[in-house]
Design a protein around this motif. Structure first.
Motif, PDB file in Angstrom:
ATOM      1  N   LEU A 100       0.935  -1.079  -0.002  1.00  0.00           N
ATOM      2  CA  LEU A 100      -0.175  -0.011  -0.067  1.00  0.00           C
ATOM      3  C   LEU A 100       0.931   1.371  -0.060  1.00  0.00           C
ATOM      4  O   LEU A 100       0.460   2.271  -0.575  1.00  0.00           O
ATOM      5  CB  LEU A 100      -1.147   0.176   1.134  1.00  0.00           C
ATOM      6  N   SER A 101       1.913   1.368   0.885  1.00  0.00           N
ATOM      7  CA  SER A 101       2.760   2.427   0.809  1.00  0.00           C
ATOM      8  C   SER A 101       3.359   2.668  -0.535  1.00  0.00           C
ATOM      9  O   SER A 101       3.704   3.928  -0.965  1.00  0.00           O
ATOM     10  CB  SER A 101       3.810   2.392   2.038  1.00  0.00           C
ATOM     11  N   GLU A 102       3.910   1.603  -0.989  1.00  0.00           N
ATOM     12  CA  GLU A 102       4.632   1.905  -2.491  1.00  0.00           C
ATOM     13  C   GLU A 102       3.622   2.085  -3.312  1.00  0.00           C
ATOM     14  O   GLU A 102       3.951   2.998  -4.300  1.00  0.00           O
ATOM     15  CB  GLU A 102       5.201   0.303  -2.828  1.00  0.00           C
ATOM     16  N   LEU A 103       2.483   1.597  -3.497  1.00  0.00           N
ATOM     17  CA  LEU A 103       1.384   1.977  -4.408  1.00  0.00           C
ATOM     18  C   LEU A 103       0.986   3.432  -4.263  1.00  0.00           C
ATOM     19  O   LEU A 103       0.906   4.134  -5.415  1.00  0.00           O
ATOM     20  CB  LEU A 103       0.077   1.050  -4.360  1.00  0.00           C
ATOM     21  N   ASN A 104       0.723   3.872  -3.059  1.00  0.00           N
ATOM     22  CA  ASN A 104       0.601   5.309  -3.162  1.00  0.00           C
ATOM     23  C   ASN A 104       1.502   6.179  -3.252  1.00  0.00           C
ATOM     24  O   ASN A 104       1.230   7.246  -4.024  1.00  0.00           O
ATOM     25  CB  ASN A 104       0.044   5.737  -1.410  1.00  0.00           C
ATOM     26  N   ALA A 105       2.844   5.717  -2.937  1.00  0.00           N
ATOM     27  CA  ALA A 105       3.987   6.647  -3.428  1.00  0.00           C
ATOM     28  C   ALA A 105       4.084   6.715  -5.148  1.00  0.00           C
ATOM     29  O   ALA A 105       4.181   7.812  -5.773  1.00  0.00           O
ATOM     30  CB  ALA A 105       5.172   6.213  -2.834  1.00  0.00           C
ATOM     31  N   GLU A 106       3.810   5.378  -5.637  1.00  0.00           N
ATOM     32  CA  GLU A 106       4.040   5.617  -7.086  1.00  0.00           C
ATOM     33  C   GLU A 106       2.743   6.389  -7.723  1.00  0.00           C
ATOM     34  O   GLU A 106       3.037   6.852  -8.847  1.00  0.00           O
ATOM     35  CB  GLU A 106       4.020   3.974  -7.619  1.00  0.00           C
ATOM     36  N   ILE A 107       1.568   5.961  -7.083  1.00  0.00           N
ATOM     37  CA  ILE A 107       0.416   6.929  -7.761  1.00  0.00           C
ATOM     38  C   ILE A 107       0.822   8.435  -7.564  1.00  0.00           C
ATOM     39  O   ILE A 107       0.621   9.060  -8.600  1.00  0.00           O
ATOM     40  CB  ILE A 107      -0.882   6.677  -7.149  1.00  0.00           C
ATOM     41  N   SER A 108       1.039   8.942  -6.453  1.00  0.00           N
ATOM     42  CA  SER A 108       1.753  10.295  -6.207  1.00  0.00           C
ATOM     43  C   SER A 108       2.681  10.606  -7.151  1.00  0.00           C
ATOM     44  O   SER A 108       2.399  11.802  -7.895  1.00  0.00           O
ATOM     45  CB  SER A 108       2.061  10.418  -4.894  1.00  0.00           C
ATOM     46  N   LYS A 109       3.497  10.035  -7.348  1.00  0.00           N
ATOM     47  CA  LYS A 109       4.700  10.294  -8.256  1.00  0.00           C
ATOM     48  C   LYS A 109       4.249  10.330  -9.629  1.00  0.00           C
ATOM     49  O   LYS A 109       4.834  11.408 -10.622  1.00  0.00           O
ATOM     50  CB  LYS A 109       5.924   9.307  -8.122  1.00  0.00           C
ATOM     51  N   THR A 110       3.596   9.208 -10.199  1.00  0.00           N
ATOM     52  CA  THR A 110       3.172   9.179 -11.516  1.00  0.00           C
ATOM     53  C   THR A 110       2.166  10.518 -12.010  1.00  0.00           C
ATOM     54  O   THR A 110       2.283  11.152 -12.913  1.00  0.00           O
ATOM     55  CB  THR A 110       2.313   7.849 -11.886  1.00  0.00           C
ATOM     56  N   GLU A 111       1.256  10.706 -10.824  1.00  0.00           N
ATOM     57  CA  GLU A 111       0.309  11.635 -11.156  1.00  0.00           C
ATOM     58  C   GLU A 111       1.016  13.210 -11.464  1.00  0.00           C
ATOM     59  O   GLU A 111       0.737  13.995 -11.990  1.00  0.00           O
ATOM     60  CB  GLU A 111      -0.852  11.903 -10.103  1.00  0.00           C
ATOM     61  N   SER A 112       2.162  13.407 -10.499  1.00  0.00           N
ATOM     62  CA  SER A 112       2.754  14.427 -10.400  1.00  0.00           C
ATOM     63  C   SER A 112       3.463  14.585 -11.520  1.00  0.00           C
ATOM     64  O   SER A 112       3.582  15.901 -12.321  1.00  0.00           O
ATOM     65  CB  SER A 112       3.652  14.537  -9.343  1.00  0.00           C
ATOM     66  N   GLU A 113       4.103  13.521 -12.249  1.00  0.00           N
ATOM     67  CA  GLU A 113       4.774  13.728 -13.454  1.00  0.00           C
ATOM     68  C   GLU A 113       3.859  13.982 -14.626  1.00  0.00           C
ATOM     69  O   GLU A 113       4.185  14.655 -15.384  1.00  0.00           O
ATOM     70  CB  GLU A 113       5.556  12.327 -13.870  1.00  0.00           C
ATOM     71  N   MET A 114       2.482  13.524 -14.552  1.00  0.00           N
ATOM     72  CA  MET A 114       1.572  13.754 -15.674  1.00  0.00           C
ATOM     73  C   MET A 114       1.350  15.167 -15.524  1.00  0.00           C
ATOM     74  O   MET A 114       1.141  16.003 -16.639  1.00  0.00           O
ATOM     75  CB  MET A 114       0.373  13.141 -15.558  1.00  0.00           C
TER      76      MET A 114
END
Length: 140
Positions: free
Chosen positions: A49-63
């Motif tokens: 869950l922490s990995e997923l949340n971090a990846e979602i946040s990072k990916t949405e920021s990149e977008m």
């Protein structure tokens, strides 16, 4: 490292798969990151869950960064955005599956409603919503 991790994953030798995929993803191999998250899901790893949340946040920021860089995107920026969007959809699908497994049904519905917006994930999301509605009728 990615290929070794991939092989060990498919052979269900998860400790070695974890080692090699973790190494590859830390060296910026995006394929390894995908498989690493799947490995965490299939082994019920508490870090998921922490990995997923971090990846979602990072990916949405990149977008957001790509979209705000200028009004007209270059072909390269369009491809980067599309790749990030596809990855983000993968992350939301995996997040929804975790929410279902952990019985956080409201959070699962939220993820699935988001996924309904996209042609690539619409059928998956609708099928999962239908499954959930058989178990727990939605409030709508």
């Amino acid at each position: 490292a990615y290929h070794l991790g991939f092989c060990y994953y498919n052979l269900s030798i998860m400790s070695k798969a974890y080692y090699y995929l973790d190494f590859a993803r830390k060296n910026h191999n995006s394929f390894a990151q995908h498989l690493y998250l799947q490995l965490l899901y299939h082994t019920n790893d508490s870090r998921l869950l922490s990995e997923l949340n971090a990846e979602i946040s990072k990916t949405e920021s990149e977008m957001k960064s790509i979209m705000s860089s200028n009004e007209e995107l270059s072909e390269n920026e369009q491809l980067r955005y599309q790749s990030n969007e596809e990855y983000c959809l993968f992350l939301y699908k995996l997040h929804a599956m975790v929410m279902i497994r952990e019985e956080y049904i409201d959070a699962a519905y939220e993820d699935l409603k988001y996924l309904l917006q996209y042609a690539e994930t619409h059928d998956f999301a609708q099928a999962k919503i239908d499954e959930l509605n058989k178990i727990i009728p939605s409030e709508e």
